[in-house]
Design an enzyme around this catalytic site. Sequence first.
Site, PDB file in Angstrom:
ATOM      1  N   HIS A   1      13.329 -13.473  43.505  1.00 56.92           N
ATOM      2  CA  HIS A   1      12.967 -14.406  42.442  1.00 56.92           C
ATOM      3  C   HIS A   1      12.675 -15.777  43.055  1.00 56.92           C
ATOM      4  O   HIS A   1      13.427 -16.271  43.897  1.00 56.92           O
ATOM      5  CB  HIS A   1      14.086 -14.507  41.408  1.00 56.92           C
ATOM      6  CG  HIS A   1      14.143 -13.322  40.504  1.00 56.92           C
ATOM      7  ND1 HIS A   1      14.506 -12.076  40.950  1.00 56.92           N
ATOM      8  CD2 HIS A   1      13.860 -13.190  39.186  1.00 56.92           C
ATOM      9  CE1 HIS A   1      14.466 -11.227  39.938  1.00 56.92           C
ATOM     10  NE2 HIS A   1      14.074 -11.867  38.860  1.00 56.92           N
TER      11      HIS A   1
ATOM     12  N   ARG B   1      11.039  -1.737  40.134  1.00 55.90           N
ATOM     13  CA  ARG B   1      11.098  -2.236  38.757  1.00 55.90           C
ATOM     14  C   ARG B   1       9.681  -2.377  38.214  1.00 55.90           C
ATOM     15  O   ARG B   1       8.795  -2.903  38.887  1.00 55.90           O
ATOM     16  CB  ARG B   1      11.824  -3.581  38.672  1.00 55.90           C
ATOM     17  CG  ARG B   1      11.933  -4.078  37.217  1.00 55.90           C
ATOM     18  CD  ARG B   1      12.846  -5.287  37.066  1.00 55.90           C
ATOM     19  NE  ARG B   1      12.239  -6.520  37.483  1.00 55.90           N
ATOM     20  CZ  ARG B   1      12.288  -7.672  36.795  1.00 55.90           C
ATOM     21  NH1 ARG B   1      12.926  -7.727  35.629  1.00 55.90           N
ATOM     22  NH2 ARG B   1      11.737  -8.768  37.266  1.00 55.90           N
TER      23      ARG B   1
ATOM     24  N   GLU C   1      16.694  -6.882  27.674  1.00 53.47           N
ATOM     25  CA  GLU C   1      16.553  -8.302  27.979  1.00 53.47           C
ATOM     26  C   GLU C   1      16.560  -9.217  26.767  1.00 53.47           C
ATOM     27  O   GLU C   1      17.220 -10.244  26.772  1.00 53.47           O
ATOM     28  CB  GLU C   1      15.266  -8.525  28.775  1.00 53.47           C
ATOM     29  CG  GLU C   1      15.231  -7.758  30.084  1.00 53.47           C
ATOM     30  CD  GLU C   1      13.939  -7.969  30.851  1.00 53.47           C
ATOM     31  OE1 GLU C   1      13.804  -8.998  31.524  1.00 53.47           O
ATOM     32  OE2 GLU C   1      13.053  -7.108  30.759  1.00 53.47           O
TER      33      GLU C   1
ATOM     34  N   ASP D   1      15.870 -13.768  30.183  1.00 51.85           N
ATOM     35  CA  ASP D   1      14.980 -13.717  29.034  1.00 51.85           C
ATOM     36  C   ASP D   1      15.743 -13.812  27.717  1.00 51.85           C
ATOM     37  O   ASP D   1      15.230 -14.354  26.744  1.00 51.85           O
ATOM     38  CB  ASP D   1      14.126 -12.449  29.084  1.00 51.85           C
ATOM     39  CG  ASP D   1      13.011 -12.562  30.106  1.00 51.85           C
ATOM     40  OD1 ASP D   1      12.072 -13.341  29.866  1.00 51.85           O
ATOM     41  OD2 ASP D   1      13.081 -11.902  31.148  1.00 51.85           O
TER      42      ASP D   1
ATOM     43  N   ARG E   1      21.728 -11.404  36.689  1.00 43.32           N
ATOM     44  CA  ARG E   1      22.045 -12.832  36.571  1.00 43.32           C
ATOM     45  C   ARG E   1      21.088 -13.682  37.401  1.00 43.32           C
ATOM     46  O   ARG E   1      20.732 -13.320  38.512  1.00 43.32           O
ATOM     47  CB  ARG E   1      23.474 -13.101  37.062  1.00 43.32           C
ATOM     48  CG  ARG E   1      24.547 -12.492  36.176  1.00 43.32           C
ATOM     49  CD  ARG E   1      25.937 -12.826  36.713  1.00 43.32           C
ATOM     50  NE  ARG E   1      26.965 -12.371  35.797  1.00 43.32           N
ATOM     51  CZ  ARG E   1      27.394 -13.051  34.738  1.00 43.32           C
ATOM     52  NH1 ARG E   1      26.860 -14.240  34.475  1.00 43.32           N
ATOM     53  NH2 ARG E   1      28.327 -12.576  33.958  1.00 43.32           N
TER      54      ARG E   1
ATOM     55  N   ARG F   1       7.758 -17.418  32.273  1.00 41.32           N
ATOM     56  CA  ARG F   1       8.952 -16.792  32.856  1.00 41.32           C
ATOM     57  C   ARG F   1      10.139 -17.754  32.753  1.00 41.32           C
ATOM     58  O   ARG F   1       9.978 -18.972  32.709  1.00 41.32           O
ATOM     59  CB  ARG F   1       8.692 -16.418  34.311  1.00 41.32           C
ATOM     60  CG  ARG F   1       7.779 -15.203  34.452  1.00 41.32           C
ATOM     61  CD  ARG F   1       7.756 -14.718  35.886  1.00 41.32           C
ATOM     62  NE  ARG F   1       6.916 -13.555  36.054  1.00 41.32           N
ATOM     63  CZ  ARG F   1       7.310 -12.298  35.872  1.00 41.32           C
ATOM     64  NH1 ARG F   1       8.545 -12.061  35.494  1.00 41.32           N
ATOM     65  NH2 ARG F   1       6.482 -11.300  36.067  1.00 41.32           N
TER      66      ARG F   1
END
Length: 1049
Positions: free
Chosen positions: A154, A551, A672, A713, A751, A884
Site C-alpha cells: 500500500h 487479491r 469492506e 473503506d 488494517r 481510495r
Amino acid sequence: MADNTDDIAEEISFQSFDDDCRLLDNMLNDVLQREVGSPFMEKLEKIRVLAQSACNMRQAGIEEMAELVEKQLASQLSEMTLEEALTLARAFSHYLTLTGIAETHHRVRKGRNVAYLSKSCDDTFNQLLQSGVSPDELYNTVCKQVVEIVLTAHPTQINRRTLQYKHIRIAHLLDLNDRPDLSFEDREMVIEDLVREITSIWQTDELRREKPTPVDEARAGLNIVEQSLWKAVPHYLRRVSNALKKHTGKPLPLTCTPIKFGSWMGGDRDGNPNVTAKVTKDVTLLSKWMVIDLYFREVDNLRFELSMNRCSDNLLRLAHEILEEEALSEDHHENRNQSMDRSQFKHHGQQAPFPTQLPAKAHLPSCAENDESQYPRLDIPGKEYGPLNHEDGDISSSSTTFKSDNNNSCASSSLDNLSASQMPTNLRSSQLHIQRKFYADSQTGRSSFQKLLEPKLPQLPGIAPYRVVLGNVKDKLLKSRRRLELLLEDSPCDYDPSSYYETTDQLLDPLLLCYESLHSCGSGVLADGRLADLIRRVATFGMVLMKLDLRQESGRHAETLDAITKYLDMGTYSEWDEEKKLDFLTRELKGKRPLVPPSIEVPPDVREVLDTFRVAAELGSDSLGAYVISMASSASDVLAVELLQKDARLTVSGELGRACPGGTLRVVPLFETVKDLRGAGSVIRQLLSIDWYRQHIIKNHNGHQEVMVGYSDSGKDAGRFTAAWELYKAQEDVVAACNEYGIKVTLFHGRGGSIGRGGGPTYMAIQSQPPGSVMGTLRSTEQGEMVQNKFGLPQIAVRQLEIYTTAVLLATLRPPVSPREQKWRNVMEDISKISCQYYRSVVYENPEFLAYFHEATPEAELGFLNIGSRPTRRKSSKGIGHLRAIPWVFAWTQTRFVLPAWLGIGAGLKGACEEGYTEELQAMYKEWPFFQCTLDLLEMVLGKADIPIAKHYDEVLVSEQRKELGRELREELKTTEKFVLIVSGHEKLQENNRSLRRLIENRLPFLNPMNMLQVEILKRLRRDDDNHKIRDALLITINGIAAGMRNTG
C-alpha cells in the site's frame, strides 16, 4: 517509529533521547552551514525560534500572543524566494526525520536496558500461569498458535529506499555510540561517520522521480526480510523457547513457528492494472530465489563451523553415500570437463575476469561491527528487469554482477545500463547470450582450482561428516538457485529433481539429521546455535520466503463469468439472481470437466483474470497463500472464484499429464463496506449450508474458513466510530456462523497504518477484539511505512513479533470481556447511528464539501509523490466514493486536521451524554476493552490535530464561500475533544500517555513552520501549476510533515 506502535505508551526517560537529538541536530547544522552558508542558516534559526516561541505560548495558554507570533512567522515564510523555500523545506524535513530516528533508537535502548519488559513472553507466560492456566495448556497453546503477518505494498511509505537505508545506518551508529567501551578515537570515528551519513543524505534527492513497478515494490518487501527479519526471527523464537522452558519445563519444538509471513506485493491486483499474471509469477520466483540465496550463505557459514568428526551412525552413513556418489560423478565427468575447459581456454584465450564486487558489509558504517556472512548478496536475476539495482524508479549507474554457481563473479556487460523496456528485442537476446558466455567463462579452470583447494578423499586426514553433508546441501541449493534463474529467463531446465530442493521438508531433513547427531554425541551446545537458527528460519520462511496472496475485486470475476456464459449461450451471469448463480456454480463445481473452452476469445481484462488463475494453478498452495476477494458481498462471489480456480487446475493438470503442484488456494471473502460487514455472517452461513462447499473446506483446508474484514473503506464509508462498531459485530457474527457448522475460523484483519484506516498499537488492537474471534489464529496486514517502522530494525522487529505472540495468546486463553449488558450495546448503536449520520451529511451530502476538500488539502498533488504502482482512484470518478482510503486519510493528515479519524464521533458522544448516558459511557470506558481502545486511539489522534494550523490552511487556500464549512468543522473538532475528555475522565488529551505528548511537543518547532511553508507553496503552485520546482518544494514539505506526524495514510 510511528506513534501508533506499542511501546509509545510506556514511560521512558528522555535524557539520553535529548542527548541524541542535540547530537544529530548539531551535526545537521554543521552540514548545512557548510552546504548552504551562514546567511541562510541565520534565517532558518530565526524561523525556528519564532516557531518555538509560538509553541511555548500556546502550551502556556497565551493564545493571542501565540497567534501574533505565528502571523509574523507566516509573513517571513511568504517573503522567501522559491530557492530559499525549497532549502528550508529540505532542512526541516531532515530535522524531523533525524528526530524520528532518535526516537526509534531510544526505544531500542530502553528495551535493552529494562530487566523485565512488559508484554514480553516471560511476562505474559508468568501472568497466565498466575491466573490459573496450567503449564501444559500454556505450552500446547503456544505450539499450536498460527499468526501470519502479511506485508502489503500500500502506497504509504514516502521515503525512498535509498534514504531508508541511510536512516538505518544512522540508527546503527547511534547504537554504536552508546557503547561504554569505545575509546576516544573510536568515538571520534563514529561521529565522523555520522557526519558523513548526514552529508550524504543532504546531497541525495528526496523524491522518487518515477513510479515504482510492482516488482520494485516486491523487492522492497523482500529486502525487509534480508535487512531485518532474517536476524529477528531466530532471536524471537529463542525468546519464546527460553520463556516456555522457564515456565513449563519444555522448550519450543525446533520446527514450530508461532509466526509466519505473507505478502501482497506482486499479488494485489485490486484496482492495479500493473499487477499482471506474469508479475505474480516472476515475483514468486524472485522470492524463492532470494530465500535459497539466504540459505546458501547460512549453510556455508555452518559448514565452516561444524568441523568435528564425531557423529551419529545415520549421519556417517549419509556422508559416505554422498562421497561415493560424488566420486562416481567425478569419474564420469572428469575427462569431458577437462576437455571443455581446454576448449574454453583455447577459444577465449584468457581466464575469467577478476571479481569486481564490493566486500561484504560495504553498505554499513566503517566502524560498525557485524556478524554477517562473508558472502555478499547476489544480485537478483531476471532478464525482464534491466539493471537489477534499479531502485526507486531510478536507473543506477553501477553494473549488475552475474555469478556462477561456485560463487565466482564476472564483469557485466555495458548493456546492463539499459532497462528491459528500453532495450530492443535483438539486444535483449544478445544480452542473454553475453551473460551465458560470461557464465561459461567463469567456469574456466574451475576443476583445476578445485583440485588444489579441496584434496581428494585419500589425502584427507579424516572425514568431516557434517561438512560433507552440508556441502551436499550447499550444492543442491546452488542447483536450486540456478534452476530458478533459468525459469525466470523462460529457459529450458532439465535438472534431475533429486539434485535440487523444491519443498521445505527436503531441506529440513539433512539439517535435522545434523542436529540430532550433535545432540546424540553430547554436542547439544553446538546444535542449539547457528544450526538451530537455520532450522527455525527454514521452518518459518520455507522455500518461498513469504507466500504471496492474490487479491482481485469481485466484479472482475463476474465479468469473467459473463464472458464465459455468453460464449456458451447460457445468458449473462451477472444478470442472474443469487439463487440461480449458486445453482449454476455448485453444479459446475461438482462436475469433472473444465468449463472454459480452450478456443474461447475474451477481452483483455477477462484474459488477464483467466491468466491469473492459470498461474495460481501452476504455482499452487506451496508458493501462494490465499485468494482474497475484495468488495465481497454474497456467497456467489466466493463460489465464482472456487469455480475459476478449479477450472484452471483441471486445464493445467491436463496439459502436464499429472496433478497440479500443491493444493487449491484458500478463497477469502473481504467484507469492506458497512453494508457488506452487516451481511458477512449471513454470507458465511449460506456458504457453509452448501454441502459441496462445506466438504471442500473440511477436506482441502482442514475445516478452516478464513474471512477478511477491511478497516479502510468501512471508515471512509461511514466514519471511524461506526466502522469500528460494525467490524466488531461482523466478527462476532462470522464466528457464530462458523461455530454453528463446526468450522474453525481465522479472521484476517486488513488494517491500515494510520488510525483513520484502522491502525493502532498491535497489542491494544488484538486485546480489544470480540471474545472468541482470536482462538490461536490471526492474520493481519502491515502496510506501507508501518512495515519499515515495525520491522526495519532487528531489535524493533523482535519486539513486534513478541507482542503479536503474547497478544494473541492472551486473547486465546483469557479472551477480552463482552459488553457487560445489552444496554451497552444499545448505547453503542445510538452513538453509531448519530455518528454515521453526521459523518455522511458532511462528506457525502454537503455539496460544498468535495470542493472544500480539494482546496484545503494537497490531495490533488499527492499523485506526484510516485510512492505506489497503483492509481489513487478505483475509477475515474472525481467523487469521494471512488477515492481510495489512503489519499483520503493522507491529505487530511498533512493539514493536521486528521478529519477521517474523528468526524462524527463528537456528535455521537454528545448525543449519548445529552440522553443521560454519561455515567454509562464512563463505565464502558473503564470496563470494556473495545470501547476503551476506540477512545484511546481517538485521543491519540486528537493530540496530533492542530486547530490553528488547520485554520491557517483555510484562511489562505479556501475560497470565501467555503470558509464557513471549515469553521463549522473546527468547532466540531473542539466538541469531539470536549466529550472524549468527559467520557475518559482525563483533564487533558493524552493524560495517560505522557511520553507521546512529550514526543509530539518536541517536533512542533520544526513541524509547524513546515505546515505554514506548505500553505505558502500550495498558494504559489495553484497560480503556476506547471512550475516543477515549486512542485518539488511541495513534495518535500509533504515528506517532512509525514515524518513529523509519523503517519501518512
